[in-house]
Design a protein around this motif. Sequence first.
Motif, PDB file in Angstrom:
ATOM      1  N   THR A  30      -3.181  -0.701 -11.770  1.00 21.92           N
ATOM      2  CA  THR A  30      -2.702   0.326 -10.842  1.00 21.92           C
ATOM      3  C   THR A  30      -3.010  -0.054  -9.389  1.00 21.92           C
ATOM      4  O   THR A  30      -2.218   0.217  -8.476  1.00 21.92           O
ATOM      5  N   ILE A  31      -4.159  -0.691  -9.166  1.00 27.61           N
ATOM      6  CA  ILE A  31      -4.522  -1.093  -7.803  1.00 27.61           C
ATOM      7  C   ILE A  31      -3.614  -2.208  -7.304  1.00 27.61           C
ATOM      8  O   ILE A  31      -3.130  -2.191  -6.171  1.00 27.61           O
ATOM      9  N   PHE A  32      -3.349  -3.175  -8.159  1.00 29.56           N
ATOM     10  CA  PHE A  32      -2.582  -4.346  -7.722  1.00 29.56           C
ATOM     11  C   PHE A  32      -1.067  -4.143  -7.774  1.00 29.56           C
ATOM     12  O   PHE A  32      -0.319  -4.971  -7.260  1.00 29.56           O
ATOM     13  N   LEU A  33      -0.624  -3.032  -8.374  1.00 24.72           N
ATOM     14  CA  LEU A  33       0.813  -2.787  -8.419  1.00 24.72           C
ATOM     15  C   LEU A  33       1.427  -2.602  -7.027  1.00 24.72           C
ATOM     16  O   LEU A  33       2.427  -3.257  -6.695  1.00 24.72           O
ATOM     17  N   PRO A  34       0.855  -1.733  -6.167  1.00 19.73           N
ATOM     18  CA  PRO A  34       1.424  -1.633  -4.811  1.00 19.73           C
ATOM     19  C   PRO A  34       1.254  -2.912  -3.989  1.00 19.73           C
ATOM     20  O   PRO A  34       2.103  -3.235  -3.148  1.00 19.73           O
ATOM     21  N   LEU A  35       0.157  -3.663  -4.248  1.00 18.23           N
ATOM     22  CA  LEU A  35      -0.024  -4.920  -3.537  1.00 18.23           C
ATOM     23  C   LEU A  35       1.063  -5.913  -3.943  1.00 18.23           C
ATOM     24  O   LEU A  35       1.564  -6.683  -3.105  1.00 18.23           O
TER      25      LEU A  35
END
Length: 303
Positions: free
Chosen positions: A251-256
Amino acid sequence: MFYSVLEDGIRKTDEKSFFQEKKGICVLPLEEWWENPAWKERFLIWHNVDSVHYCKMESYRDFLFGTVCIPAKGKREKESGFAIYILKNYVLLLDQDGRAKEQVAKLSKEVVRKEYSLERFVYDFLQSFLSDDLLFLEKMEQEIAAIEEDILEGRVEHFSFRMLQIKKLIAKFYHYYCQLTEIGEELLENQEGFFDKEEIQFYGRYTDRVSRLAGETQLLREYAMQVQEVYQSEIGIRQNDVMKILTVVTTIFLPLSLVAGWYGMNFAYMPELSFRYSYPAVIGVCLLIVGISLVIFKKKRYL
Protein backbone atom coordinates in the motif's frame (compact mmCIF):
# COMPACT_ATOMS: atom_id res chain seq x y z
CA MET A 1 6.92 -72.27 38.35
CA PHE A 2 4.05 -73.68 40.42
CA TYR A 3 1.91 -72.03 43.07
CA SER A 4 -0.65 -73.36 45.52
CA VAL A 5 -3.76 -71.39 46.40
CA LEU A 6 -4.00 -70.90 50.17
CA GLU A 7 -6.58 -69.10 52.29
CA ASP A 8 -4.60 -65.85 52.44
CA GLY A 9 -2.93 -65.87 49.00
CA ILE A 10 -0.70 -67.98 46.78
CA ARG A 11 2.59 -69.61 47.72
CA LYS A 12 5.28 -71.26 45.63
CA THR A 13 5.33 -75.05 45.54
CA ASP A 14 7.00 -77.88 43.63
CA GLU A 15 5.66 -79.69 40.58
CA LYS A 16 4.80 -82.90 42.40
CA SER A 17 2.79 -81.18 45.13
CA PHE A 18 1.10 -79.00 42.54
CA PHE A 19 -0.40 -81.94 40.63
CA GLN A 20 -1.20 -83.83 43.84
CA GLU A 21 -3.28 -80.94 45.14
CA LYS A 22 -5.08 -80.75 41.78
CA LYS A 23 -5.52 -77.01 42.16
CA GLY A 24 -3.18 -74.08 41.62
CA ILE A 25 -1.31 -71.82 39.25
CA CYS A 26 1.37 -72.80 36.76
CA VAL A 27 3.66 -70.34 34.94
CA LEU A 28 5.55 -71.63 31.92
CA PRO A 29 7.61 -69.93 29.20
CA LEU A 30 5.65 -69.82 25.97
CA GLU A 31 8.55 -71.43 24.07
CA GLU A 32 8.53 -74.41 26.45
CA TRP A 33 4.80 -74.88 25.85
CA TRP A 34 5.45 -75.01 22.11
CA GLU A 35 8.45 -77.33 22.34
CA ASN A 36 7.17 -79.79 24.96
CA PRO A 37 3.82 -81.42 24.06
CA ALA A 38 3.79 -83.25 27.39
CA TRP A 39 2.43 -80.15 29.10
CA LYS A 40 -0.71 -80.28 26.95
CA GLU A 41 -1.26 -83.88 28.00
CA ARG A 42 -0.83 -83.09 31.70
CA PHE A 43 -3.38 -80.29 31.58
CA LEU A 44 -5.59 -82.07 29.01
CA ILE A 45 -5.53 -79.09 26.66
CA TRP A 46 -5.81 -79.66 22.91
CA HIS A 47 -5.70 -76.01 21.97
CA ASN A 48 -2.76 -74.43 20.07
CA VAL A 49 -1.28 -71.06 21.04
CA ASP A 50 -0.06 -68.60 18.44
CA SER A 51 2.09 -65.55 19.09
CA VAL A 52 0.62 -62.91 21.36
CA HIS A 53 -0.24 -59.81 19.32
CA TYR A 54 -3.45 -58.47 20.90
CA CYS A 55 -5.84 -58.96 23.82
CA LYS A 56 -8.72 -61.43 23.65
CA MET A 57 -10.62 -63.99 25.70
CA GLU A 58 -12.32 -67.04 24.17
CA SER A 59 -14.67 -69.47 25.88
CA TYR A 60 -14.42 -73.22 25.18
CA ARG A 61 -16.15 -76.19 26.73
CA ASP A 62 -13.27 -77.19 29.02
CA PHE A 63 -11.42 -73.92 29.51
CA LEU A 64 -11.15 -70.22 28.88
CA PHE A 65 -8.27 -69.08 26.71
CA GLY A 66 -6.98 -65.54 26.42
CA THR A 67 -3.99 -63.49 25.34
CA VAL A 68 -2.89 -60.12 26.66
CA CYS A 69 -0.48 -57.88 24.77
CA ILE A 70 0.70 -54.94 26.90
CA PRO A 71 1.94 -51.90 24.92
CA ALA A 72 5.24 -50.26 25.81
CA LYS A 73 4.84 -47.04 27.78
CA GLY A 74 7.99 -45.42 26.47
CA LYS A 75 10.95 -45.78 24.15
CA ARG A 76 12.96 -47.62 26.80
CA GLU A 77 10.27 -50.22 27.44
CA LYS A 78 9.32 -53.16 25.28
CA GLU A 79 5.97 -54.61 24.45
CA SER A 80 5.15 -57.64 26.60
CA GLY A 81 2.47 -60.29 26.66
CA PHE A 82 1.27 -63.65 27.85
CA ALA A 83 -1.37 -66.31 27.19
CA ILE A 84 -3.69 -67.64 29.87
CA TYR A 85 -5.72 -70.84 30.23
CA ILE A 86 -8.39 -70.88 32.93
CA LEU A 87 -9.57 -74.37 33.82
CA LYS A 88 -11.89 -75.52 36.58
CA ASN A 89 -9.07 -75.99 39.12
CA TYR A 90 -6.02 -74.57 37.37
CA VAL A 91 -4.75 -71.33 35.92
CA LEU A 92 -2.01 -71.82 33.36
CA LEU A 93 0.08 -68.79 32.33
CA LEU A 94 2.31 -68.94 29.27
CA ASP A 95 4.86 -66.18 29.66
CA GLN A 96 6.29 -64.58 26.53
CA ASP A 97 8.96 -62.32 28.04
CA GLY A 98 9.14 -62.89 31.81
CA ARG A 99 6.79 -60.15 32.96
CA ALA A 100 3.92 -62.47 33.88
CA LYS A 101 6.36 -64.52 35.97
CA GLU A 102 7.45 -61.37 37.82
CA GLN A 103 3.86 -60.31 38.55
CA VAL A 104 2.92 -63.74 39.93
CA ALA A 105 6.06 -63.74 42.09
CA LYS A 106 5.04 -60.35 43.54
CA LEU A 107 1.53 -61.59 44.28
CA SER A 108 2.93 -64.65 46.05
CA LYS A 109 4.71 -62.40 48.55
CA GLU A 110 1.55 -60.53 49.49
CA VAL A 111 -1.02 -61.49 52.11
CA VAL A 112 -4.22 -60.58 50.28
CA ARG A 113 -7.22 -61.65 52.31
CA LYS A 114 -8.92 -64.68 53.79
CA GLU A 115 -10.67 -67.26 51.64
CA TYR A 116 -8.46 -66.61 48.64
CA SER A 117 -9.46 -68.34 45.40
CA LEU A 118 -8.44 -68.87 41.79
CA GLU A 119 -11.09 -66.33 40.74
CA ARG A 120 -9.51 -63.73 42.98
CA PHE A 121 -6.03 -64.57 41.67
CA VAL A 122 -7.11 -64.04 38.05
CA TYR A 123 -8.55 -60.67 39.06
CA ASP A 124 -5.44 -59.67 41.04
CA PHE A 125 -3.13 -60.83 38.25
CA LEU A 126 -4.93 -58.90 35.49
CA GLN A 127 -5.31 -55.90 37.78
CA SER A 128 -1.59 -55.81 38.54
CA PHE A 129 -0.83 -54.73 34.98
CA LEU A 130 -3.04 -51.65 35.43
CA SER A 131 -1.62 -50.41 38.72
CA ASP A 132 0.46 -47.58 37.23
CA ASP A 133 -1.65 -46.81 34.18
CA LEU A 134 -3.51 -43.86 35.67
CA LEU A 135 -0.21 -42.18 36.56
CA PHE A 136 1.03 -42.93 33.05
CA LEU A 137 -2.03 -41.22 31.55
CA GLU A 138 -1.50 -38.23 33.85
CA LYS A 139 2.09 -37.89 32.62
CA MET A 140 0.85 -38.01 29.05
CA GLU A 141 -1.65 -35.25 29.84
CA GLN A 142 1.15 -33.15 31.36
CA GLU A 143 3.23 -33.65 28.22
CA ILE A 144 0.36 -32.47 26.03
CA ALA A 145 -0.11 -29.45 28.32
CA ALA A 146 3.62 -28.64 27.99
CA ILE A 147 3.30 -28.76 24.20
CA GLU A 148 0.32 -26.41 24.42
CA GLU A 149 2.33 -23.93 26.52
CA ASP A 150 5.18 -24.07 23.99
CA ILE A 151 2.72 -23.23 21.21
CA LEU A 152 1.29 -20.25 23.07
CA GLU A 153 4.81 -18.98 23.77
CA GLY A 154 5.77 -19.32 20.10
CA ARG A 155 8.00 -22.39 20.40
CA VAL A 156 6.50 -24.60 17.70
CA GLU A 157 9.63 -26.45 16.60
CA HIS A 158 9.14 -30.21 16.09
CA PHE A 159 5.45 -29.88 17.05
CA SER A 160 4.21 -32.31 14.39
CA PHE A 161 6.71 -35.02 15.39
CA ARG A 162 6.02 -34.68 19.12
CA MET A 163 2.25 -34.66 18.68
CA LEU A 164 2.36 -37.59 16.25
CA GLN A 165 4.22 -39.73 18.80
CA ILE A 166 1.72 -38.88 21.54
CA LYS A 167 -1.30 -39.51 19.33
CA LYS A 168 0.07 -42.89 18.26
CA LEU A 169 0.67 -43.85 21.91
CA ILE A 170 -2.81 -42.69 22.94
CA ALA A 171 -4.44 -44.64 20.10
CA LYS A 172 -2.47 -47.76 21.02
CA PHE A 173 -3.57 -47.63 24.67
CA TYR A 174 -7.16 -46.81 23.75
CA HIS A 175 -7.40 -49.98 21.68
CA TYR A 176 -5.60 -51.88 24.46
CA TYR A 177 -8.17 -50.81 27.07
CA CYS A 178 -11.08 -51.55 24.73
CA GLN A 179 -9.76 -55.08 24.23
CA LEU A 180 -9.31 -55.53 27.99
CA THR A 181 -12.91 -54.41 28.47
CA GLU A 182 -14.02 -57.24 26.21
CA ILE A 183 -11.90 -59.66 28.25
CA GLY A 184 -13.57 -58.49 31.45
CA GLU A 185 -17.02 -58.86 29.92
CA GLU A 186 -16.20 -62.38 28.71
CA LEU A 187 -15.04 -63.37 32.21
CA LEU A 188 -18.13 -61.76 33.72
CA GLU A 189 -20.47 -63.78 31.48
CA ASN A 190 -19.03 -67.05 32.86
CA GLN A 191 -20.73 -69.08 30.14
CA GLU A 192 -19.27 -72.46 31.11
CA GLY A 193 -19.52 -71.88 34.86
CA PHE A 194 -15.77 -71.87 35.62
CA PHE A 195 -16.17 -69.28 38.40
CA ASP A 196 -18.10 -69.17 41.65
CA LYS A 197 -21.03 -66.77 41.40
CA GLU A 198 -19.95 -65.03 44.64
CA GLU A 199 -16.44 -64.43 43.29
CA ILE A 200 -17.41 -63.28 39.81
CA GLN A 201 -18.13 -59.74 41.07
CA PHE A 202 -14.37 -59.04 40.87
CA TYR A 203 -14.51 -59.16 37.09
CA GLY A 204 -17.22 -56.51 37.13
CA ARG A 205 -14.82 -54.26 39.05
CA TYR A 206 -12.07 -55.04 36.59
CA THR A 207 -14.29 -54.22 33.62
CA ASP A 208 -15.37 -50.94 35.22
CA ARG A 209 -11.78 -49.89 35.88
CA VAL A 210 -10.63 -50.70 32.35
CA SER A 211 -13.64 -48.81 30.96
CA ARG A 212 -12.68 -45.76 33.02
CA LEU A 213 -9.12 -45.96 31.72
CA ALA A 214 -10.47 -46.15 28.17
CA GLY A 215 -12.57 -43.07 28.92
CA GLU A 216 -9.52 -41.21 30.24
CA THR A 217 -7.62 -42.17 27.10
CA GLN A 218 -10.46 -40.87 24.94
CA LEU A 219 -10.31 -37.55 26.81
CA LEU A 220 -6.58 -37.41 26.08
CA ARG A 221 -7.30 -37.96 22.38
CA GLU A 222 -9.73 -35.05 22.40
CA TYR A 223 -7.23 -32.87 24.31
CA ALA A 224 -4.53 -33.66 21.75
CA MET A 225 -6.91 -32.68 18.95
CA GLN A 226 -7.66 -29.39 20.71
CA VAL A 227 -3.94 -28.65 21.05
CA GLN A 228 -3.49 -29.39 17.35
CA GLU A 229 -6.28 -26.91 16.58
CA VAL A 230 -4.48 -24.32 18.75
CA TYR A 231 -1.33 -24.98 16.73
CA GLN A 232 -3.21 -24.50 13.46
CA SER A 233 -4.70 -21.26 14.82
CA GLU A 234 -1.25 -20.04 15.84
CA ILE A 235 0.10 -20.80 12.35
CA GLY A 236 -2.87 -18.95 10.87
CA ILE A 237 -2.16 -15.92 13.08
CA ARG A 238 1.47 -15.91 12.00
CA GLN A 239 0.48 -16.08 8.36
CA ASN A 240 -1.98 -13.23 8.89
CA ASP A 241 0.81 -11.11 10.44
CA VAL A 242 3.02 -11.76 7.43
CA MET A 243 0.20 -10.87 5.04
CA LYS A 244 -0.49 -7.70 7.02
CA ILE A 245 3.13 -6.57 6.66
CA LEU A 246 3.09 -7.36 2.94
CA THR A 247 -0.17 -5.42 2.54
CA VAL A 248 1.24 -2.38 4.35
CA VAL A 249 4.41 -2.39 2.23
CA THR A 250 2.40 -2.80 -0.97
CA THR A 251 0.00 0.00 0.00
CA ILE A 252 2.88 2.38 0.74
CA PHE A 253 4.73 1.72 -2.50
CA LEU A 254 1.64 1.73 -4.71
CA PRO A 255 1.39 5.56 -4.94
CA LEU A 256 5.18 5.76 -5.29
CA SER A 257 4.94 3.39 -8.24
CA LEU A 258 2.24 5.62 -9.70
CA VAL A 259 4.53 8.67 -9.42
CA ALA A 260 7.44 6.78 -10.95
CA GLY A 261 5.26 5.52 -13.76
CA TRP A 262 3.74 8.93 -14.35
CA TYR A 263 7.05 10.69 -14.76
CA GLY A 264 8.53 7.79 -16.65
CA MET A 265 6.33 8.57 -19.67
CA ASN A 266 8.31 9.85 -22.66
CA PHE A 267 6.31 12.96 -23.53
CA ALA A 268 8.29 15.89 -25.01
CA TYR A 269 6.26 18.68 -23.37
CA MET A 270 6.11 17.81 -19.68
CA PRO A 271 6.64 21.14 -17.81
CA GLU A 272 8.21 19.42 -14.77
CA LEU A 273 11.09 18.10 -16.86
CA SER A 274 12.51 21.59 -17.43
CA PHE A 275 11.79 22.85 -13.93
CA ARG A 276 14.94 23.23 -11.83
CA TYR A 277 13.49 21.87 -8.60
CA SER A 278 11.40 19.02 -10.06
CA TYR A 279 13.60 16.26 -8.67
CA PRO A 280 13.61 17.53 -5.04
CA ALA A 281 9.89 18.25 -5.33
CA VAL A 282 9.13 14.66 -6.39
CA ILE A 283 11.29 13.34 -3.53
CA GLY A 284 9.35 15.53 -1.10
CA VAL A 285 6.00 14.33 -2.45
CA CYS A 286 7.11 10.71 -2.13
CA LEU A 287 8.28 11.24 1.46
CA LEU A 288 5.01 13.00 2.24
CA ILE A 289 3.03 10.04 0.84
CA VAL A 290 5.08 7.60 2.91
CA GLY A 291 4.63 9.73 6.06
CA ILE A 292 0.86 10.06 5.59
CA SER A 293 0.54 6.32 4.93
CA LEU A 294 2.48 5.47 8.10
CA VAL A 295 0.32 7.82 10.19
CA ILE A 296 -2.87 6.27 8.80
CA PHE A 297 -1.63 2.72 9.43
CA LYS A 298 -0.58 3.70 12.94
CA LYS A 299 -4.04 5.05 13.74
CA LYS A 300 -5.67 1.95 12.27
CA ARG A 301 -3.29 -0.18 14.38
CA TYR A 302 -1.93 -2.01 11.38
CA LEU A 303 1.59 -1.32 12.66
